[in-house]
Motif scaffolding. Sequence first.
Motif: not given
Length: 247
Positions: A208-214, A230-237, A242-245
């Motif tokens: 809650p204190r790490l106020a970054a978008r992702r 197992t981490i279910a959060s759209d905010r956590i990558l 090789g990941m690109r975004f």
Amino acid sequence: MRLTVIGCGDAFGSGGRLHSTFLLEIGDRKVLLECGATASIGLTRAGVDANAIDTILISHLHGDHFAGVVWMILSAQYLLKRTTPLRVVGPPGIAARYEIIAEALFPGMTKVERRFDLTFDEITPARPFADADLQVAAVEVSHPSGAPSYALRIEGGGHTVGFSGDTEWVEALVQVADGADLFITECCAVDRAAKFHLNWRTIEQNLPRLAARRIMLTHMNPDMLAFAPTIASDRILIAADGMRFEV
């Protein structure tokens, strides 16, 4: 700003991952965040022209984050025939540390006349780095490396990336993440205490204190790699080589 994960492994290459190295593309510009010992391998795998990288940003002087600079410069001189300038930005003592490890690995390497200009710039909390379209601020964290170790806050192209570097929890990470489009944080373990490193439970407690978008988790040990899906959060990558975004 576009990010490519060149390498996101821990110091031991857990899970077969390469050492910490991230490519930031700001318009036509290419900037490397960290340059672990396997960086040249990762850039080749990703099809990245290393000669197009004009700046390398280093958080601290451990080999899995910094030693790749030696091979980058060796390759630039002898294989890629680089002629354009290269700037390396990092903690105080970075030029001396580079010379020590380069001479230990390839005696005489630093004495060879290069075809390109190589500049080492020291960054501190009181002395950020800035040029035409890149601003980098440093915040000291808790991770002994024989020189100051930093978290970095990088701004360019209208976007902001925060990076924890390697560290145990320090309150300064809240500042680094605040308002960032992406906060990249090491996550060494699930709940096991690892001195001078972060684990998932500590990060989770402070989300809650790490106020970054992702928030991107990187630098994971085998247990954390197994747990991460197992981490279910759209905010956590979950970082992967090789990941690109788009940031």
